[in-house]
Write a protein that holds these residues in place. Structure first.
Motif, PDB file in Angstrom:
ATOM      1  N   VAL A 102       0.952  -1.263   0.236  1.00  0.00           N
ATOM      2  CA  VAL A 102      -0.249  -0.045   0.061  1.00  0.00           C
ATOM      3  C   VAL A 102       0.822   1.174  -0.089  1.00  0.00           C
ATOM      4  O   VAL A 102       0.733   2.309  -0.697  1.00  0.00           O
ATOM      5  CB  VAL A 102      -0.932  -0.141   1.221  1.00  0.00           C
ATOM      6  CG1 VAL A 102      -1.747   1.350   1.237  1.00  0.00           C
ATOM      7  CG2 VAL A 102      -2.046  -1.071   0.994  1.00  0.00           C
ATOM      8  N   SER A 103       1.978   1.209   0.890  1.00  0.00           N
ATOM      9  CA  SER A 103       2.979   2.281   0.777  1.00  0.00           C
ATOM     10  C   SER A 103       3.448   2.570  -0.740  1.00  0.00           C
ATOM     11  O   SER A 103       3.506   3.728  -0.879  1.00  0.00           O
ATOM     12  CB  SER A 103       4.026   2.284   1.858  1.00  0.00           C
ATOM     13  OG  SER A 103       3.348   1.839   3.201  1.00  0.00           O
ATOM     14  N   LEU A 104       4.004   1.477  -1.289  1.00  0.00           N
ATOM     15  CA  LEU A 104       4.406   1.604  -2.625  1.00  0.00           C
ATOM     16  C   LEU A 104       3.629   2.240  -3.455  1.00  0.00           C
ATOM     17  O   LEU A 104       3.997   2.970  -4.571  1.00  0.00           O
ATOM     18  CB  LEU A 104       5.176   0.313  -2.914  1.00  0.00           C
ATOM     19  CG  LEU A 104       6.321   0.435  -4.009  1.00  0.00           C
ATOM     20  CD1 LEU A 104       7.226   1.406  -3.747  1.00  0.00           C
ATOM     21  CD2 LEU A 104       6.709  -1.204  -4.252  1.00  0.00           C
ATOM     22  N   ALA A 105       2.255   1.658  -3.406  1.00  0.00           N
ATOM     23  CA  ALA A 105       1.305   2.094  -4.171  1.00  0.00           C
ATOM     24  C   ALA A 105       0.904   3.576  -4.180  1.00  0.00           C
ATOM     25  O   ALA A 105       0.874   4.667  -5.290  1.00  0.00           O
ATOM     26  CB  ALA A 105      -0.125   1.119  -4.099  1.00  0.00           C
ATOM     27  N   LEU A 106       0.979   4.074  -2.888  1.00  0.00           N
ATOM     28  CA  LEU A 106       0.843   5.424  -2.550  1.00  0.00           C
ATOM     29  C   LEU A 106       2.020   6.484  -3.129  1.00  0.00           C
ATOM     30  O   LEU A 106       1.679   7.518  -3.770  1.00  0.00           O
ATOM     31  CB  LEU A 106       0.570   5.760  -1.160  1.00  0.00           C
ATOM     32  CG  LEU A 106      -0.753   5.413  -0.680  1.00  0.00           C
ATOM     33  CD1 LEU A 106      -0.668   5.513   0.793  1.00  0.00           C
ATOM     34  CD2 LEU A 106      -1.873   6.235  -1.090  1.00  0.00           C
ATOM     35  N   VAL A 107       3.174   5.858  -3.056  1.00  0.00           N
ATOM     36  CA  VAL A 107       4.265   6.413  -3.683  1.00  0.00           C
ATOM     37  C   VAL A 107       4.219   6.898  -5.058  1.00  0.00           C
ATOM     38  O   VAL A 107       4.435   7.953  -5.328  1.00  0.00           O
ATOM     39  CB  VAL A 107       5.517   5.761  -3.327  1.00  0.00           C
ATOM     40  CG1 VAL A 107       6.911   6.442  -4.375  1.00  0.00           C
ATOM     41  CG2 VAL A 107       6.025   5.668  -2.009  1.00  0.00           C
ATOM     42  N   TYR A 108       3.691   6.013  -5.774  1.00  0.00           N
ATOM     43  CA  TYR A 108       3.292   6.140  -7.201  1.00  0.00           C
ATOM     44  C   TYR A 108       2.091   6.793  -7.686  1.00  0.00           C
ATOM     45  O   TYR A 108       1.885   7.487  -8.772  1.00  0.00           O
ATOM     46  CB  TYR A 108       3.441   4.784  -8.019  1.00  0.00           C
ATOM     47  CG  TYR A 108       5.020   4.451  -8.147  1.00  0.00           C
ATOM     48  CD1 TYR A 108       6.062   5.200  -8.665  1.00  0.00           C
ATOM     49  CD2 TYR A 108       5.446   3.293  -7.202  1.00  0.00           C
ATOM     50  CE1 TYR A 108       7.333   4.859  -8.419  1.00  0.00           C
ATOM     51  CE2 TYR A 108       6.713   2.720  -7.233  1.00  0.00           C
ATOM     52  CZ  TYR A 108       7.689   3.595  -7.835  1.00  0.00           C
ATOM     53  OH  TYR A 108       9.019   3.274  -7.902  1.00  0.00           O
ATOM     54  N   LEU A 109       1.098   6.648  -6.820  1.00  0.00           N
ATOM     55  CA  LEU A 109      -0.172   7.275  -7.179  1.00  0.00           C
ATOM     56  C   LEU A 109      -0.446   8.661  -6.521  1.00  0.00           C
ATOM     57  O   LEU A 109      -1.273   9.539  -7.181  1.00  0.00           O
ATOM     58  CB  LEU A 109      -1.321   6.368  -6.618  1.00  0.00           C
ATOM     59  CG  LEU A 109      -1.537   4.920  -7.476  1.00  0.00           C
ATOM     60  CD1 LEU A 109      -2.302   3.992  -6.816  1.00  0.00           C
ATOM     61  CD2 LEU A 109      -1.802   5.300  -8.915  1.00  0.00           C
ATOM     62  N   VAL A 115       1.509  16.599  -3.201  1.00  0.00           N
ATOM     63  CA  VAL A 115       2.693  15.964  -2.757  1.00  0.00           C
ATOM     64  C   VAL A 115       2.894  15.106  -1.832  1.00  0.00           C
ATOM     65  O   VAL A 115       2.194  15.036  -0.734  1.00  0.00           O
ATOM     66  CB  VAL A 115       3.406  17.589  -2.476  1.00  0.00           C
ATOM     67  CG1 VAL A 115       4.982  17.140  -2.275  1.00  0.00           C
ATOM     68  CG2 VAL A 115       3.299  18.456  -3.499  1.00  0.00           C
ATOM     69  N   TRP A 116       3.776  14.093  -2.256  1.00  0.00           N
ATOM     70  CA  TRP A 116       3.849  12.851  -1.174  1.00  0.00           C
ATOM     71  C   TRP A 116       5.373  12.853  -0.887  1.00  0.00           C
ATOM     72  O   TRP A 116       6.119  12.725  -1.729  1.00  0.00           O
ATOM     73  CB  TRP A 116       3.220  11.960  -2.052  1.00  0.00           C
ATOM     74  CG  TRP A 116       3.340  10.627  -1.296  1.00  0.00           C
ATOM     75  CD1 TRP A 116       4.276   9.593  -1.141  1.00  0.00           C
ATOM     76  CD2 TRP A 116       2.535   9.927  -0.379  1.00  0.00           C
ATOM     77  NE1 TRP A 116       4.069   8.523  -0.313  1.00  0.00           N
ATOM     78  CE2 TRP A 116       2.682   9.041   0.337  1.00  0.00           C
ATOM     79  CE3 TRP A 116       1.440  10.884   0.323  1.00  0.00           C
ATOM     80  CZ2 TRP A 116       2.109   8.272   1.325  1.00  0.00           C
ATOM     81  CZ3 TRP A 116       0.542  10.239   1.464  1.00  0.00           C
ATOM     82  CH2 TRP A 116       1.024   9.120   1.704  1.00  0.00           C
ATOM     83  N   PRO A 117       5.620  12.983   0.299  1.00  0.00           N
ATOM     84  CA  PRO A 117       7.129  13.098   0.907  1.00  0.00           C
ATOM     85  C   PRO A 117       7.672  11.816   0.878  1.00  0.00           C
ATOM     86  O   PRO A 117       8.903  11.805   1.010  1.00  0.00           O
ATOM     87  CB  PRO A 117       6.969  13.661   2.069  1.00  0.00           C
ATOM     88  CG  PRO A 117       5.444  13.258   2.743  1.00  0.00           C
ATOM     89  CD  PRO A 117       4.500  13.331   1.466  1.00  0.00           C
ATOM     90  N   VAL A 118       7.164  10.666   0.620  1.00  0.00           N
ATOM     91  CA  VAL A 118       7.890   9.484   0.953  1.00  0.00           C
ATOM     92  C   VAL A 118       8.129   9.128  -0.495  1.00  0.00           C
ATOM     93  O   VAL A 118       7.596   9.158  -1.541  1.00  0.00           O
ATOM     94  CB  VAL A 118       6.876   8.397   1.294  1.00  0.00           C
ATOM     95  CG1 VAL A 118       7.121   7.019   1.573  1.00  0.00           C
ATOM     96  CG2 VAL A 118       6.056   8.926   2.714  1.00  0.00           C
ATOM     97  N   THR A 119       9.207   8.496  -0.673  1.00  0.00           N
ATOM     98  CA  THR A 119       9.950   8.067  -2.049  1.00  0.00           C
ATOM     99  C   THR A 119      10.166   6.511  -1.885  1.00  0.00           C
ATOM    100  O   THR A 119       9.643   5.624  -0.864  1.00  0.00           O
ATOM    101  CB  THR A 119      11.249   8.484  -2.262  1.00  0.00           C
ATOM    102  OG1 THR A 119      12.199   7.847  -1.130  1.00  0.00           O
ATOM    103  CG2 THR A 119      11.299  10.168  -2.104  1.00  0.00           C
ATOM    104  N   ALA A 120      10.216   5.804  -3.080  1.00  0.00           N
ATOM    105  CA  ALA A 120      10.240   4.432  -3.349  1.00  0.00           C
ATOM    106  C   ALA A 120      11.281   3.857  -2.353  1.00  0.00           C
ATOM    107  O   ALA A 120      11.122   2.809  -1.738  1.00  0.00           O
ATOM    108  CB  ALA A 120      10.556   3.955  -4.606  1.00  0.00           C
ATOM    109  N   HIS A 121      12.451   4.472  -2.154  1.00  0.00           N
ATOM    110  CA  HIS A 121      13.530   4.178  -1.413  1.00  0.00           C
ATOM    111  C   HIS A 121      13.224   4.095  -0.004  1.00  0.00           C
ATOM    112  O   HIS A 121      13.732   3.223   0.683  1.00  0.00           O
ATOM    113  CB  HIS A 121      14.704   4.994  -1.642  1.00  0.00           C
ATOM    114  CG  HIS A 121      15.844   5.135  -0.843  1.00  0.00           C
ATOM    115  ND1 HIS A 121      16.044   5.396   0.414  1.00  0.00           N
ATOM    116  CD2 HIS A 121      17.033   4.283  -0.984  1.00  0.00           C
ATOM    117  CE1 HIS A 121      17.440   5.029   0.969  1.00  0.00           C
ATOM    118  NE2 HIS A 121      17.915   4.246   0.266  1.00  0.00           N
ATOM    119  N   ASP A 122      12.277   5.124   0.453  1.00  0.00           N
ATOM    120  CA  ASP A 122      11.984   5.105   1.809  1.00  0.00           C
ATOM    121  C   ASP A 122      11.065   3.675   2.144  1.00  0.00           C
ATOM    122  O   ASP A 122      11.252   3.169   3.093  1.00  0.00           O
ATOM    123  CB  ASP A 122      10.805   6.107   2.190  1.00  0.00           C
ATOM    124  CG  ASP A 122      11.637   7.481   2.132  1.00  0.00           C
ATOM    125  OD1 ASP A 122      12.895   7.581   2.322  1.00  0.00           O
ATOM    126  OD2 ASP A 122      10.978   8.455   1.983  1.00  0.00           O
TER     127      ASP A 122
END
Length: 133
Positions: A102-109, A115-122
């Motif tokens: 879910v976090s990874l989906a939110l990173v890309y969506l 603005v979303w402060p979380v990156t895929a690296h996070d």
């Protein structure tokens, strides 16, 4: 509860609050009073400062001190046994698979609408480190 048990309970509770207060506010007051002298020796008051960590962990430390004072090692093990609880195995799947997905989906969506402060690296590096340590 009998009168003796009530008295003992209040004694333990007063002891816990006194120790928690001294470890948090007392430590903070000493740090603020001697700040000019302490700042060069230790870090400024922040998340990496040992005084800050002591102040934040004061209730937990007070619980362990009170448990040792009134129950000995048996009291400490009783307090620490509250950290381990039985759980259903499927919650491991939720914690270690669904939450990162879910976090990874939110990173890309999320960037499409805010603005979303979380990156895929996070999500791929920091989240597993956080979950396993």
């Amino acid at each position: 509860m009998s009168g003796a048990e009530t008295t003992q309970t209040w004694r333990e509770l007063r002891f816990f609050f006194a120790v928690a207060f001294l470890l948090s506010w007392g430590t903070g007051a000493i740090y603020l009073l001697f700040r000019a002298w302490l700042d060069p020796m230790i870090l400024p008051l922040g998340a990496n400062n040992p005084v800050f960590l002591l102040m934040n962990c004061a209730p937990s430390l007070a619980a362990l001190i009170a448990a040792m004072r009134f129950g000995g090692w048996h009291g400490v093990t009783n307090v620490l046994s509250g950290l381990v609880r039985p759980f259903a195995a499927w919650w491991l799947i939720v914690a270690f698979a669904v939450v990162p997905l879910v976090s990874l989906a939110l990173v890309y969506l999320a960037p499409y609408w805010q603005v979303w402060p979380v990156t895929a690296h996070d999500v791929l590096v920091k989240l597993p480190l956080l979950m396993f340590t």
